[in-house]
Scaffold this motif. Sequence first.
Motif, PDB file in Angstrom:
ATOM      1  N   PRO A 104     -45.152 -13.499 -28.669  1.00 25.72           N
ATOM      2  CA  PRO A 104     -44.950 -12.402 -27.722  1.00 25.72           C
ATOM      3  C   PRO A 104     -43.923 -11.406 -28.245  1.00 25.72           C
ATOM      4  CG  PRO A 104     -43.865 -14.381 -26.946  1.00 25.72           C
ATOM      5  CD  PRO A 104     -44.621 -14.759 -28.179  1.00 25.72           C
ATOM      6  N   GLN A 105     -44.119 -10.166 -27.860  1.00 29.43           N
ATOM      7  CA  GLN A 105     -43.211  -9.115 -28.292  1.00 29.43           C
ATOM      8  C   GLN A 105     -42.203  -8.829 -27.186  1.00 29.43           C
ATOM      9  OE1 GLN A 105     -45.535  -5.774 -29.533  1.00 29.43           O
ATOM     10  NE2 GLN A 105     -46.673  -6.948 -31.016  1.00 29.43           N
ATOM     11  N   ASN A 106     -40.981  -8.551 -27.585  1.00 32.05           N
ATOM     12  CA  ASN A 106     -39.957  -8.208 -26.610  1.00 32.05           C
ATOM     13  C   ASN A 106     -40.176  -6.787 -26.124  1.00 32.05           C
ATOM     14  OD1 ASN A 106     -38.685 -10.674 -26.728  1.00 32.05           O
ATOM     15  ND2 ASN A 106     -37.340 -10.054 -28.397  1.00 32.05           N
ATOM     16  N   LYS A 107     -40.425  -6.674 -24.844  1.00 33.24           N
ATOM     17  CA  LYS A 107     -40.626  -5.373 -24.228  1.00 33.24           C
ATOM     18  C   LYS A 107     -39.702  -5.273 -23.031  1.00 33.24           C
ATOM     19  CE  LYS A 107     -45.413  -4.848 -25.625  1.00 33.24           C
ATOM     20  NZ  LYS A 107     -46.795  -4.668 -25.202  1.00 33.24           N
ATOM     21  N   PRO A 108     -39.314  -4.074 -22.645  1.00 30.61           N
ATOM     22  CA  PRO A 108     -38.410  -3.923 -21.500  1.00 30.61           C
ATOM     23  C   PRO A 108     -38.943  -4.554 -20.211  1.00 30.61           C
ATOM     24  CG  PRO A 108     -38.594  -1.852 -22.682  1.00 30.61           C
ATOM     25  CD  PRO A 108     -39.580  -2.792 -23.291  1.00 30.61           C
ATOM     26  N   ILE A 109     -40.228  -4.597 -20.051  1.00 32.45           N
ATOM     27  CA  ILE A 109     -40.801  -5.160 -18.829  1.00 32.45           C
ATOM     28  C   ILE A 109     -40.563  -6.659 -18.724  1.00 32.45           C
ATOM     29  CG2 ILE A 109     -43.098  -5.604 -19.754  1.00 32.45           C
ATOM     30  CD1 ILE A 109     -43.112  -3.980 -16.552  1.00 32.45           C
ATOM     31  N   PHE A 114     -36.213 -13.288 -18.543  1.00 32.83           N
ATOM     32  CA  PHE A 114     -35.020 -13.874 -19.134  1.00 32.83           C
ATOM     33  C   PHE A 114     -33.846 -13.844 -18.170  1.00 32.83           C
ATOM     34  CE2 PHE A 114     -37.542 -12.219 -22.702  1.00 32.83           C
ATOM     35  CZ  PHE A 114     -37.753 -13.405 -23.368  1.00 32.83           C
ATOM     36  N   ALA A 115     -33.788 -12.870 -17.272  1.00 29.72           N
ATOM     37  CA  ALA A 115     -32.680 -12.734 -16.336  1.00 29.72           C
ATOM     38  C   ALA A 115     -32.830 -13.669 -15.141  1.00 29.72           C
ATOM     39  CB  ALA A 115     -32.571 -11.288 -15.864  1.00 29.72           C
TER      40      ALA A 115
END
Length: 142
Positions: A104-109, A114-115
């Motif tokens: 998976p790619q890290n995207k702002p969405i 993670f939070a």
Amino acid sequence: MRILLALLFALLALAQPATAQDLLPPAPYAYKQLEDPALEAKAQRLMETLRCLKCQSQAISDSDAPMAGDMRHQVRTRIAAGEDPEAIRAWLVERYGDYVSYAPQNKPIMWPLFAAPLVILLLAALLLRGRFRRAGIKGDGQ
């Protein structure tokens, strides 16, 4: 009766494109490896990280689905043409969506994914702190 026959004919006409994929012969590089072992190894590494969209989360390197064969053909053809594996992955993700890649790619969405555990831990700590405080006050008075 004519309406029923017309409806049946329309349904059959719409169902034909769905089965057309399976009727075509496999793409040339679907089951044939590249002649250069280094290029084939590079293609295999990439194919092991790509998910077959028809199978149940099986890599395209292991799947016998016609769609996986087409994807293997695309990967091998592009590797043989000198294209970078990450560029091929990006093209497949653009074409089929993020689900096609096991990486998976890290995207702002995605930041809430993670939070959320941190927020839950913080809330649990605050609730436990309040409960221990109340228990401590009751314990001192007795």
